[in-house]
Design a protein around this motif. Structure first.
Motif, PDB file in Angstrom:
ATOM      1  N   UNK A 112       0.761  -1.318  -0.017  1.00 23.15           N
ATOM      2  CA  UNK A 112      -0.103  -0.056  -0.080  1.00 23.15           C
ATOM      3  C   UNK A 112       0.791   1.392  -0.078  1.00 23.15           C
ATOM      4  N   UNK A 113       2.000   1.195   0.760  1.00 23.56           N
ATOM      5  CA  UNK A 113       2.627   2.405   0.904  1.00 23.56           C
ATOM      6  C   UNK A 113       3.487   2.676  -0.354  1.00 23.56           C
ATOM      7  N   UNK A 114       4.095   1.489  -0.954  1.00 25.50           N
ATOM      8  CA  UNK A 114       4.502   1.826  -2.394  1.00 25.50           C
ATOM      9  C   UNK A 114       3.811   2.330  -3.473  1.00 25.50           C
ATOM     10  N   UNK A 115       2.656   1.541  -3.535  1.00 22.81           N
ATOM     11  CA  UNK A 115       1.661   2.032  -4.488  1.00 22.81           C
ATOM     12  C   UNK A 115       1.269   3.640  -4.166  1.00 22.81           C
ATOM     13  N   UNK A 116       0.863   3.885  -3.182  1.00 16.41           N
ATOM     14  CA  UNK A 116       0.267   5.008  -2.654  1.00 16.41           C
ATOM     15  C   UNK A 116       1.477   6.222  -3.025  1.00 16.41           C
ATOM     16  N   UNK A 117       2.468   5.835  -2.754  1.00 14.23           N
ATOM     17  CA  UNK A 117       3.555   6.913  -3.253  1.00 14.23           C
ATOM     18  C   UNK A 117       3.888   6.983  -4.534  1.00 14.23           C
ATOM     19  N   UNK A 118       3.790   6.117  -5.564  1.00 14.72           N
ATOM     20  CA  UNK A 118       3.686   5.978  -6.835  1.00 14.72           C
ATOM     21  C   UNK A 118       2.566   6.859  -7.508  1.00 14.72           C
ATOM     22  N   UNK A 119       1.480   6.838  -6.849  1.00 14.62           N
ATOM     23  CA  UNK A 119       0.222   7.394  -7.267  1.00 14.62           C
ATOM     24  C   UNK A 119       0.150   8.872  -6.767  1.00 14.62           C
ATOM     25  N   UNK A 120       0.854   9.319  -5.854  1.00 12.12           N
ATOM     26  CA  UNK A 120       0.679  10.667  -5.251  1.00 12.12           C
ATOM     27  C   UNK A 120      -0.255  10.803  -4.067  1.00 12.12           C
ATOM     28  N   UNK A 121      -0.540   9.524  -3.564  1.00  9.00           N
ATOM     29  CA  UNK A 121      -1.476   9.569  -2.697  1.00  9.00           C
ATOM     30  C   UNK A 121      -1.211   9.875  -0.932  1.00  9.00           C
ATOM     31  N   UNK A 122      -0.120  10.284  -0.867  1.00 11.88           N
ATOM     32  CA  UNK A 122       0.544  10.364   0.258  1.00 11.88           C
ATOM     33  C   UNK A 122       0.991  11.788   0.377  1.00 11.88           C
ATOM     34  N   UNK A 123       0.996  12.348   1.535  1.00 15.40           N
ATOM     35  CA  UNK A 123       1.675  13.911   1.500  1.00 15.40           C
ATOM     36  C   UNK A 123       2.925  14.118   1.070  1.00 15.40           C
ATOM     37  N   UNK A 124       3.787  13.175   1.522  1.00 18.22           N
ATOM     38  CA  UNK A 124       5.214  13.201   1.148  1.00 18.22           C
ATOM     39  C   UNK A 124       5.210  13.127  -0.472  1.00 18.22           C
ATOM     40  N   UNK A 125       4.621  12.239  -1.191  1.00 17.80           N
ATOM     41  CA  UNK A 125       4.855  12.187  -2.549  1.00 17.80           C
ATOM     42  C   UNK A 125       4.388  13.459  -3.330  1.00 17.80           C
ATOM     43  N   UNK A 126       3.131  13.919  -2.681  1.00 12.38           N
ATOM     44  CA  UNK A 126       2.519  15.190  -3.146  1.00 12.38           C
ATOM     45  C   UNK A 126       3.492  16.329  -3.088  1.00 12.38           C
ATOM     46  N   UNK A 127       4.047  16.558  -1.834  1.00  9.44           N
ATOM     47  CA  UNK A 127       5.447  17.657  -1.628  1.00  9.44           C
ATOM     48  C   UNK A 127       6.285  17.251  -2.393  1.00  9.44           C
ATOM     49  N   UNK A 128       6.993  16.308  -2.661  1.00 12.90           N
ATOM     50  CA  UNK A 128       8.083  15.974  -3.397  1.00 12.90           C
ATOM     51  C   UNK A 128       7.759  16.414  -5.005  1.00 12.90           C
ATOM     52  N   UNK A 129       6.596  16.112  -5.482  1.00 15.90           N
ATOM     53  CA  UNK A 129       6.119  16.758  -6.879  1.00 15.90           C
ATOM     54  C   UNK A 129       6.392  18.270  -6.821  1.00 15.90           C
ATOM     55  N   UNK A 130       6.097  18.999  -5.799  1.00 22.55           N
ATOM     56  CA  UNK A 130       6.092  20.287  -5.942  1.00 22.55           C
ATOM     57  C   UNK A 130       7.035  21.205  -5.155  1.00 22.55           C
ATOM     58  N   UNK A 131       7.870  20.474  -4.589  1.00 24.41           N
ATOM     59  CA  UNK A 131       9.312  20.987  -4.002  1.00 24.41           C
ATOM     60  C   UNK A 131      10.324  21.325  -5.282  1.00 24.41           C
ATOM     61  N   UNK A 132      10.695  22.743  -4.998  1.00 21.18           N
ATOM     62  CA  UNK A 132      11.602  23.290  -6.030  1.00 21.18           C
ATOM     63  C   UNK A 132      12.857  22.635  -5.697  1.00 21.18           C
ATOM     64  N   UNK A 133      13.941  22.472  -6.735  1.00 24.50           N
ATOM     65  CA  UNK A 133      15.074  22.091  -6.509  1.00 24.50           C
ATOM     66  C   UNK A 133      16.091  22.951  -5.727  1.00 24.50           C
ATOM     67  N   UNK A 134      16.776  22.724  -4.705  1.00 22.71           N
ATOM     68  CA  UNK A 134      17.670  23.581  -3.931  1.00 22.71           C
ATOM     69  C   UNK A 134      19.128  23.586  -4.363  1.00 22.71           C
ATOM     70  N   UNK A 135      19.838  24.389  -3.910  1.00 21.21           N
ATOM     71  CA  UNK A 135      21.367  24.579  -4.248  1.00 21.21           C
ATOM     72  C   UNK A 135      21.890  23.295  -3.679  1.00 21.21           C
ATOM     73  N   UNK A 136      21.473  22.617  -2.724  1.00 20.03           N
ATOM     74  CA  UNK A 136      22.236  21.574  -2.018  1.00 20.03           C
ATOM     75  C   UNK A 136      21.943  20.293  -2.863  1.00 20.03           C
TER      76      UNK A 136
END
Length: 147
Positions: A112-136
């Motif tokens: 469930x966790x793996x598929x939810x992440x792939x589908x953008x169904x958890x907060x971390x995966x949705x945030x990762x989609x929208x996070x700008x790339x940092x200099x680090x």
């Protein structure tokens, strides 16, 4: 394995006009150029899996889930149904059967966790989609690291 794609608007790479156009076209096709996700759950889903499908379809909002993603979504819903069934069996089982059920529950949870992440169904995966790339995150040259 290739890296996950970032949205063009969130990309900080120096892309050529041609690369930008290709990325824009890919985003368009991923979001709006493909048939929408089927609103009704497939007939082969039963019980909790069917309810989960209905819940997700109502909640997808602006996620770029399309009909091509249906198999992965159905897989997620199936594992969710298995998870719910095992959870109920676990509360009713005796001590001897618990170890096997806990092992099955663990497998269902990981799926469930793996598929939810792939589908953008958890907060971390949705945030990762929208996070700008940092200099680090950018690779540094040897001169930049050591001076």
């Amino acid at each position: 394995m290739a890296r996950k794609q970032k949205l063009l608007s969130k990309s900080t790479a120096n892309l050529t006009v041609l690369q930008q156009e290709a990325k824009f076209k890919a985003e368009f096709l991923a979001a709006d150029g493909l048939p929408e996700l089927q609103k009704t759950p497939p007939n082969h889903l039963k019980g909790a899996a069917k309810q989960e499908y209905k819940r997700i379809v109502q909640s997808v909002g602006k996620l770029p889930l399309r009909n091509l993603d249906r198999a992965e979504l159905e897989n997620y819903c199936t594992w969710y149904g298995i998870y719910k069934q095992i959870s109920l069996e676990l509360s009713e089982s005796d001590k001897d059967g618990r170890d096997k059920l806990i092992s099955q529950l663990d497998k269902a949870t990981k799926s469930i966790k793996g598929l939810a992440s792939d589908l953008g169904l958890n907060v971390n995966s949705r945030m990762q989609m929208n996070m700008p790339k940092t200099d680090e995150d950018k690779p540094k040259s040897i001169k930049g690291v050591f001076g």
